[in-house]
Motif scaffolding. Structure first.
Motif, PDB file in Angstrom:
ATOM      1  N   VAL B  71      -0.654   0.553   6.098  1.00  0.00           N
ATOM      2  CA  VAL B  71       0.006  -0.366   5.161  1.00  0.00           C
ATOM      3  C   VAL B  71      -1.039  -1.211   4.449  1.00  0.00           C
ATOM      4  CG1 VAL B  71       1.459  -2.429   5.017  1.00  0.00           C
ATOM      5  CG2 VAL B  71       2.230  -0.446   6.364  1.00  0.00           C
ATOM      6  N   GLU B  72      -1.963  -1.785   5.209  1.00  0.00           N
ATOM      7  CA  GLU B  72      -2.948  -2.668   4.576  1.00  0.00           C
ATOM      8  C   GLU B  72      -3.867  -1.898   3.635  1.00  0.00           C
ATOM      9  OE1 GLU B  72      -2.373  -5.807   4.362  1.00  0.00           O
ATOM     10  OE2 GLU B  72      -0.684  -5.204   5.610  1.00  0.00           O
ATOM     11  N   VAL B  74      -3.040   0.747   1.849  1.00  0.00           N
ATOM     12  CA  VAL B  74      -2.285   1.032   0.621  1.00  0.00           C
ATOM     13  C   VAL B  74      -2.096  -0.248  -0.190  1.00  0.00           C
ATOM     14  CG1 VAL B  74      -0.055   1.818  -0.289  1.00  0.00           C
ATOM     15  CG2 VAL B  74      -1.157   3.074   1.588  1.00  0.00           C
ATOM     16  N   VAL B  75      -1.778  -1.320   0.492  1.00  0.00           N
ATOM     17  CA  VAL B  75      -1.603  -2.597  -0.214  1.00  0.00           C
ATOM     18  C   VAL B  75      -2.909  -2.996  -0.907  1.00  0.00           C
ATOM     19  CG1 VAL B  75      -1.202  -5.077   0.102  1.00  0.00           C
ATOM     20  CG2 VAL B  75       0.297  -3.402   1.239  1.00  0.00           C
ATOM     21  N   VAL B  78      -3.353  -0.760  -4.064  1.00  0.00           N
ATOM     22  CA  VAL B  78      -2.534  -1.064  -5.250  1.00  0.00           C
ATOM     23  C   VAL B  78      -2.817  -2.463  -5.789  1.00  0.00           C
ATOM     24  CG1 VAL B  78      -0.708   0.590  -4.711  1.00  0.00           C
ATOM     25  CG2 VAL B  78      -0.492  -1.753  -3.880  1.00  0.00           C
ATOM     26  N   ARG B  79      -3.143  -3.402  -4.899  1.00  0.00           N
ATOM     27  CA  ARG B  79      -3.401  -4.772  -5.369  1.00  0.00           C
ATOM     28  C   ARG B  79      -4.784  -4.933  -5.990  1.00  0.00           C
ATOM     29  NH1 ARG B  79       0.610  -8.206  -3.846  1.00  0.00           N
ATOM     30  NH2 ARG B  79       1.185  -8.384  -1.651  1.00  0.00           N
ATOM     31  N   HIS B 251       2.154   9.380   3.067  1.00  0.00           N
ATOM     32  CA  HIS B 251       1.798   9.277   1.649  1.00  0.00           C
ATOM     33  C   HIS B 251       1.275  10.652   1.214  1.00  0.00           C
ATOM     34  CE1 HIS B 251       2.390   4.939   1.516  1.00  0.00           C
ATOM     35  NE2 HIS B 251       1.891   4.927   2.741  1.00  0.00           N
TER      36      HIS B 251
END
Lengths: 448, 448
Positions: B71-72, B74-75, B78-79, B251
C-alpha cells in the motif's frame, strides 16, 4: 532505489539496456532521458531536469500525472478496499460500467481489460462469437497482438481472417457487397486528422445497410477527440467501441462497450483475465469521469490545444517551412516535407526542455495552460531556428503526394483509387473467396 | 458509489448483469456475492459479511490485500511519482528488472506487460523472432488469446502453428526428433500437483539436447510453487520464464524473463504497449520482492498451507470421502470422485463464510495464520457434514482413471501412452509436416 537515482540519464539508459530495455522501442524511438517523476505534464528526469511532455505518455494521460482527484481515488482504493478479490465483480466495476453506458451511445454493456490491445482483441472475439462469422474488416492500428500486425498492408490475412481495407471506401463497399453475411464486424480506428465525421458516418451507414456490426477503436480517441470520442458525438452509430487511453489517467484499464447481445457473447468467446477485476484503476476511472463530467475540462483543454496547434503552425510559417498541421486540438499532427526534418526539430526542442512526439501526434493533457503553451512554443521556435541555421534546408512543399505517403506509412491509409488499388481489391476479394472454411477454434468452456 | 453500496448482493448482481457481467465467467462460476473490500484474505461483501478467500483472487494476491508495504509503495508512487511518463523507462522499471534477473536463473533480461496472457503471447513472439522458426510446442494453460485456446486438445493448430503435446513425453520426444530445427520453443505451464521437478528437468534437458528454447509459463507458479517457482529451484534450466501472479500483489503486472538474445528480439517481434511502463504496479512489485526477500514469508506461508491441506484431507478421510489431495502448500488440488460432489461441498462452505475455489486449486496468501486455517477447516467440516446428510452419497474411490480424466479436463494432460495416443502423435506429426510454409507476418517496424 537510491543507487539508481544517483545515476545520470546516460548511465541509467546503459543499465536499462543490460537488464530490460529494447534497443528501438525503449531507447531508439525516445529521447535520451529517464523520467523519475511527473506532475501535470511536467516531467523530472533522474538528473533533476524539468521537461514538458507533449505526448501525454502516448496518450495515456488525460488530466496529467498526480491529479489530486485521481490520486485520492487510487489511495482510497488501495488503503480501504484492496486490489483484487475472489469475485470479478465489485461495486466499482458495476458503477463504472453503468457510467460508461450513459456516456457512449454504443454502450448497452461494458466489460473491462487492461490494455488497448486486449480490448481490441476482445472486441473482435465478441463480434465473431456473437455472429458466428469469421471475417473481420479493419482499418488502422489496433495494437501489437498477432492479428493486429498487418495494419499497414491492405489485403487479406488468411491465418487471422482479417481483411485490411486501408480506410478505402471503394474497397469497403466492394467487400460488403461480396461477403456481407460472412463478416463478423468492420473495425475502424478513427484518424481524426484525416477523415471527418461524415466519413465515419458513411462507413457506419454502409455496415448497417449490409447487416454488419460496425466497431470503432477509440482506444486513443475515446476521451481525446472531443470529450466522448467519435461515438460520443452521436453522429456515428456503432455496435462496439473500445476505449482505454485517458480513462484511468495512466492507470491501466480498457473497456469494450457495445450492444448487450454482443457483449453477452463474452463466455462463448472464451474471454477472461485475472486482472480484468483490478479495482484501483476502476477507482481512477470513476474519478476521471467525475472530473470531466460537465464538459468544462475538455472545453478548456481544447482551447489550450488549439492555441498550441496554431502557434506551432505559426512558427513554421514564419520560418518558411511548409507544414500540414491538422487534427483536433488534443491530438494533432504536424507533418513537414520530410520525417527527418521534423525529427531534427523535435530533437532540438528536447534540448530546450520539451518532449514532443517526434514521429506522430502531439497530445496535451488537461494540466496544460498558457505557461505550458508558451514554454512549448518557445522551445519549438528555438529548435526551428537552430535546425535552419545548421542545415542547408531549402523550402519545398508538403505536397498531396507527401500526405498520401504519410497516411500509408502511418496508418495504412489507401487514399487513392488508382488502377493498382482497384487491382489490389480484386486480388483481396479472390483471396477471401478462396479461403479455407475450416471452423474457428472453439474456446474451451473453462477459463483459467 | 453510495447507491451501489446500499444494494445487497443479489440486487448488485442483477445490476451487474444488466451493465457488465458475463453470465458464466462473472456470475455462474462464482459464489453469489459482490465484494467491496478485503484486508489480508478476509473479504467483506456489500452486505457487510466477512468471507475468507481461499482463491487468493485467482492467485493474484501473494501477501493479501492492503499489505502495508505494498500500500505504501503504491501510495508513494501515485503521490510522488505518477502513473506513466513519455519514456517507457523509469528507475522503478530498471530496478525491478535488475532484481528479477537476480531472482530467477533464466533471467538475463526482463521486460514487462500487464497480464499473464500478454506475457505468454510476448514469450512466443520473442522465441519466434529470436529463432526465425514458426512452431511452438506447448502444454497447459497460457491465457485466453487466440493462440492459447487449444490448450485442452492435443494436436497441431495450423493457423497459429501451435502444437499441443499434452505434457506427454513420448509426444515431445517424437516432435523434437522430427522437427527440432523448426521449433521456436517448447512452452510448458508447470502443474505441480501432477509432475515432479524431475519431469520438468527431463523436458528441459531434451530441449537443450535438440537445440530448442525451453520456456516455462510460471504466471501462477513463479512466486507460489516455493518462493521462486520451478525455475527458481535451480533444478530446471529455462531460456524464457513468464511470471505475473503475486508479483504486484494484485496490481497488474507481468514479466517475461529470459536470455538476453531472446529478450533482445523485442523490436523484431513488434511488441509494445503503452501501459508496459506503468509505474505504480512496478512499485508494488518492488515492495513485494522486499517483503519476500529473506524467504521467511514463503517458509511460514508454506507451513500454514501445509496445515490447511492436511486438515482438509483429514476432514474428508474422517467423513469417509476418498480424495486425492496433492500439490505444494500454497497451491494444492482437492480432487474427489466427482466434480459435482466437490462443488456441493464448497458451495455449502461458502454459506459458512469461506470462499474456496470450487473448480480447481486452493491458494492462500501470506496473510493466513492459524485463525484462517481454523475458520476454513471448520467451515469445510460443516459443509461436508451437511452435504452428506442431505444426499445419499456412497463412497467409491478416486481411481486412477478419475485422475487421468481430471488431468485431461483441467489442463489437457495426456498421461497414458495407449494406442489412441500413439495414433494421435502420428497424426500430429503428419499435419505439421504438411503445413503451409508461408512466411510469418512481419511485424511493422513502427509500433503504435
Amino acid at each position: 532505489m537510491t543507487d539508481i537515482l544517483a545515476l545520470g540519464n546516460l548511465e541509467t539508459l546503459e543499465r536499462a539496456r543490460r537488464v530490460t530495455a529494447a534497443e528501438q522501442y525503449d531507447i531508439g524511438s525516445r529521447f535520451p532521458v529517464v523520467i523519475e517523476a511527473a506532475e501535470g505534464s511536467w516531467m523530472r528526469d533522474v538528473e533533476g531536469n524539468r521537461i514538458l511532455d507533449v505526448t501525454a505518455a502516448s496518450g495515456a494521460l488525460l488530466l496529467g500525472n498526480q491529479h489530486p482527484a485521481v490520486v485520492e481515488a487510487v489511495v482510497d482504493a488501495v488503503r480501504n478496499h484492496g486490489a483484487v478479490f475472489a469475485t470479478t465483480l465489485s461495486p466499482q466495476r458495476v458503477e463504472l460500467a453503468d457510467r460508461l453506458t450513459q456516456r457512449y451511445p454504443a454502450a448497452e454493456k461494458a466489460v473491462f481489460c487492461k490494455t488497448g490491445s486486449e480490448s481490441t482483441t476482445t472486441a473482435i472475439r465478441l463480434a465473431r462469437a456473437a455472429t458466428d462469422r469469421d471475417l473481420v474488416l479493419t482499418s488502422g492500428y489496433h495494437g501489437w497482438h498477432d492479428w493486429q500486425l498487418s495494419y499497414l498492408k491492405m489485403g487479406f490475412e488468411s491465418r487471422t481472417r482479417v481483411v485490411n481495407f486501408g480506410y478505402n471506401e471503394t474497397a469497403l463497399r466492394r467487400l460488403l457487397e461480396e461477403f456481407a453475411d460472412e463478416i463478423a464486424c468492420v473495425f475502424v480506428t478513427p484518424e481524426p486528422a484525416w477523415f471527418d465525421v461524415d466519413y465515419y458516418r458513411r462507413l457506419s451507414d454502409l455496415c448497417r445497410a449490409h447487416g454488419v456490426l460496425f466497431a470503432l477503436d477509440e482506444v486513443i480517441t475515446g476521451l481525446r477527440w472531443g470529450a466522448r470520442g467519435l461515438n460520443g458525438t452521436g453522429g456515428v452509430p456503432a455496435d462496439i467501441v473500445t476505449i482505454s487511453k485517458g480513462l484511468g489517467n495512466g492507470h491501466s484499464i480498457a473497456s469494450v462497450l457495445g450492444r448487450a447481445d454482443v457483449i453477452n457473447a463474452y463466455d462463448k468467446a472464451g474471454i477472461c483475465g485475472t486482472y480484468t477485476r483490478e479495482v484501483p484503476p476502476m477507482a481512477a476511472a470513476l474519478a476521471v469521469l467525475d472530473v470531466v463530467a460537465d464538459g468544462s475540462v475538455h472545453a478548456r483543454t481544447e482551447e489550450v490545444g488549439a492555441a498550441l496547434r496554431s502557434r506551432m503552425h505559426g512558427v513554421l510559417t514564419d520560418a518558411g517551412i511548409p507544414a500540414h498541421v491538422a487534427g483536433p486540438p488534443m491530438m494533432f499532427d504536424v507533418i513537414l516535407e520530410s520525417d527527418d526534418l521534423a525529427r531534427d526539430i523535435f530533437r532540438a526542442a528536447f534540448d530546450h526542455g520539451v518532449y514532443f512526439e517526434d514521429s506522430g501526434t502531439q497530445m496535451i493533457t488537461a494540466a496544460w495552460g498558457d505557461a505550458e503553451v508558451d514554454h512549448a512554443v518557445g522551445a519549438f521556435e528555438k529548435a526551428v531556428r537552430e535546425v535552419l541555421s545548421r542545415t542547408d534546408y531549402r523550402p519545398g512543399a508538403v505536397t498531396n503526394e507527401r500526405k498520401i505517403e504519410f497516411a500509408t506509412e502511418a496508418f495504412g491509409g489507401e487514399l487513392v483509387d488508382d488502377a493498382a488499388l482497384l487491382a489490389k481489391i480484386d486480388e483481396t476479394v479472390a483471396a477471401i473467396a478462396a479461403r479455407e472454411r475450416d471452423s474457428v477454434v472453439e474456446p474451451p468452456t473453462a477459463c483459467g
